[in-house]
Design a protein around this motif. Sequence first.
Motif, PDB file in Angstrom:
ATOM      1  N   ALA A   4       0.825  -1.205   0.000  1.00 51.68           N
ATOM      2  CA  ALA A   4       0.000   0.000   0.000  1.00 51.68           C
ATOM      3  C   ALA A   4       0.864   1.263   0.000  1.00 51.68           C
ATOM      4  O   ALA A   4       0.577   2.230  -0.729  1.00 51.68           O
ATOM      5  N   ARG A   5       1.917   1.271   0.766  1.00 51.89           N
ATOM      6  CA  ARG A   5       2.814   2.430   0.785  1.00 51.89           C
ATOM      7  C   ARG A   5       3.514   2.592  -0.548  1.00 51.89           C
ATOM      8  O   ARG A   5       3.714   3.720  -1.012  1.00 51.89           O
ATOM      9  N   ARG A   6       3.886   1.485  -1.181  1.00 47.97           N
ATOM     10  CA  ARG A   6       4.505   1.579  -2.511  1.00 47.97           C
ATOM     11  C   ARG A   6       3.548   2.192  -3.525  1.00 47.97           C
ATOM     12  O   ARG A   6       3.976   2.795  -4.516  1.00 47.97           O
ATOM     13  N   LEU A   7       2.247   2.051  -3.278  1.00 54.93           N
ATOM     14  CA  LEU A   7       1.240   2.617  -4.166  1.00 54.93           C
ATOM     15  C   LEU A   7       0.817   4.018  -3.754  1.00 54.93           C
ATOM     16  O   LEU A   7      -0.121   4.580  -4.323  1.00 54.93           O
ATOM     17  N   GLY A   8       1.489   4.569  -2.747  1.00 49.51           N
ATOM     18  CA  GLY A   8       1.211   5.929  -2.318  1.00 49.51           C
ATOM     19  C   GLY A   8       0.063   6.056  -1.346  1.00 49.51           C
ATOM     20  O   GLY A   8      -0.451   7.160  -1.118  1.00 49.51           O
ATOM     21  N   ALA A   9      -0.380   4.954  -0.734  1.00 49.65           N
ATOM     22  CA  ALA A   9      -1.508   4.965   0.191  1.00 49.65           C
ATOM     23  C   ALA A   9      -1.016   5.056   1.637  1.00 49.65           C
ATOM     24  O   ALA A   9       0.137   4.743   1.950  1.00 49.65           O
ATOM     25  N   GLY A  10      -1.932   5.454   2.521  1.00 48.91           N
ATOM     26  CA  GLY A  10      -1.617   5.540   3.931  1.00 48.91           C
ATOM     27  C   GLY A  10      -1.815   4.209   4.639  1.00 48.91           C
ATOM     28  O   GLY A  10      -2.366   3.257   4.070  1.00 48.91           O
ATOM     29  N   PRO A  11      -1.404   4.130   5.902  1.00 52.22           N
ATOM     30  CA  PRO A  11      -1.454   2.856   6.633  1.00 52.22           C
ATOM     31  C   PRO A  11      -2.862   2.335   6.883  1.00 52.22           C
ATOM     32  O   PRO A  11      -3.044   1.135   7.104  1.00 52.22           O
ATOM     33  N   LEU A 291      -0.105  -2.165  -9.698  1.00 49.41           N
ATOM     34  CA  LEU A 291       0.854  -3.092  -9.100  1.00 49.41           C
ATOM     35  C   LEU A 291       1.978  -3.414 -10.080  1.00 49.41           C
ATOM     36  O   LEU A 291       3.138  -3.555  -9.687  1.00 49.41           O
ATOM     37  N   ARG A 292       1.638  -3.520 -11.350  1.00 50.85           N
ATOM     38  CA  ARG A 292       2.669  -3.770 -12.363  1.00 50.85           C
ATOM     39  C   ARG A 292       3.673  -2.627 -12.411  1.00 50.85           C
ATOM     40  O   ARG A 292       4.882  -2.853 -12.512  1.00 50.85           O
ATOM     41  N   THR A 293       3.174  -1.401 -12.330  1.00 51.76           N
ATOM     42  CA  THR A 293       4.069  -0.242 -12.331  1.00 51.76           C
ATOM     43  C   THR A 293       5.016  -0.292 -11.139  1.00 51.76           C
ATOM     44  O   THR A 293       6.221  -0.029 -11.272  1.00 51.76           O
ATOM     45  N   ALA A 294       4.477  -0.638  -9.972  1.00 52.38           N
ATOM     46  CA  ALA A 294       5.321  -0.731  -8.772  1.00 52.38           C
ATOM     47  C   ALA A 294       6.377  -1.818  -8.927  1.00 52.38           C
ATOM     48  O   ALA A 294       7.544  -1.633  -8.549  1.00 52.38           O
ATOM     49  N   GLN A 295       5.992  -2.959  -9.497  1.00 47.22           N
ATOM     50  CA  GLN A 295       6.945  -4.051  -9.680  1.00 47.22           C
ATOM     51  C   GLN A 295       8.037  -3.663 -10.665  1.00 47.22           C
ATOM     52  O   GLN A 295       9.232  -3.890 -10.401  1.00 47.22           O
TER      53      GLN A 295
END
Length: 306
Positions: A4-11, A291-295
């Motif tokens: 979630a943090r890798r996607l720019g989201a909060g905890p 998720l693909r972008t993050a990977q």
Amino acid sequence: MNLARRLGAGPDDRLLIVNADDYGMCRAANAGITSLLAARAISSATVMTPCPWAPDAVRTAVAGGYDVGVHLTFTSEWEGYRWGPVTRDRAVSSLVDEAGYFPADSRTVEERADPEEVRAEIDAQIRRAVALGLDPSHADNHMGSLYGLATGRDFLDVVFKACAEHGLPFRLPRTLDGMGLPEELEPFAQARAEAADAAGVVILDRLWTLPFELAEGETYESVRSDMIGLIRTLRPGVTEIYIHPFEDDGELRQIMPHHAKRGMELRLFTDPEVRRAIAEEGVRLIGWSDLRTAQRARSGAARRAW
């Protein structure tokens, strides 16, 4: 860093992917799934490249700019409607029955499949999707035939290697929370999550769905209530809910006995009550391409470090 943090989201943010499985299986699948993708009611779909309606699904997905991945297929479960391997340049005898089709159940795959033949078929299915014009957003697995749930013999190392090479995230939950599986399988999930991490393959936090078949006494209203219940109990992090939203027509009724549930699932994510639950809960819909972008960002950074 968690996903979630890798996607720019909060905890505390709850991120949701709604994926439609079995795109390309038949015309009824394409009609139903395409209608939801076009309405942006769901996040993504996954196409069964061994099936005859896969070219139509990919053509539609490319034209619409939809998130569509590859539904890695090693089973062919319907008695009167069958399909077999994409692989053509080598023998894959461990993957087929006497008639040349994939077996009907996952147990047979786990007991008989040769890992090298599994790897060849995974590559062939992904490459067919690409050859048809698709830039896949991710990969997942039809009927869970590669997960080892029937016998304990899985093919996930093969999957992770292929997904790493193709730059694709894969449907695997980091925890079995909410799946209704035996607690003793949790260490298995954790070990496989660690293996995915080591391979650089992005996976989910959680994976949820509703039962596939319509139970006695179930109605559309009760199914809708169950889906709203899932949405209202989502945990922080990234969850995928997968569905099978098909047009409940004459073709579908000829193919499968439990067609009614699929027709109901077609209605769920355009239903005002379901959409209201998503809004009220503050759930954020995301796509597998996120998720693909993050990977790929992380794998690119690793290559630059080398």
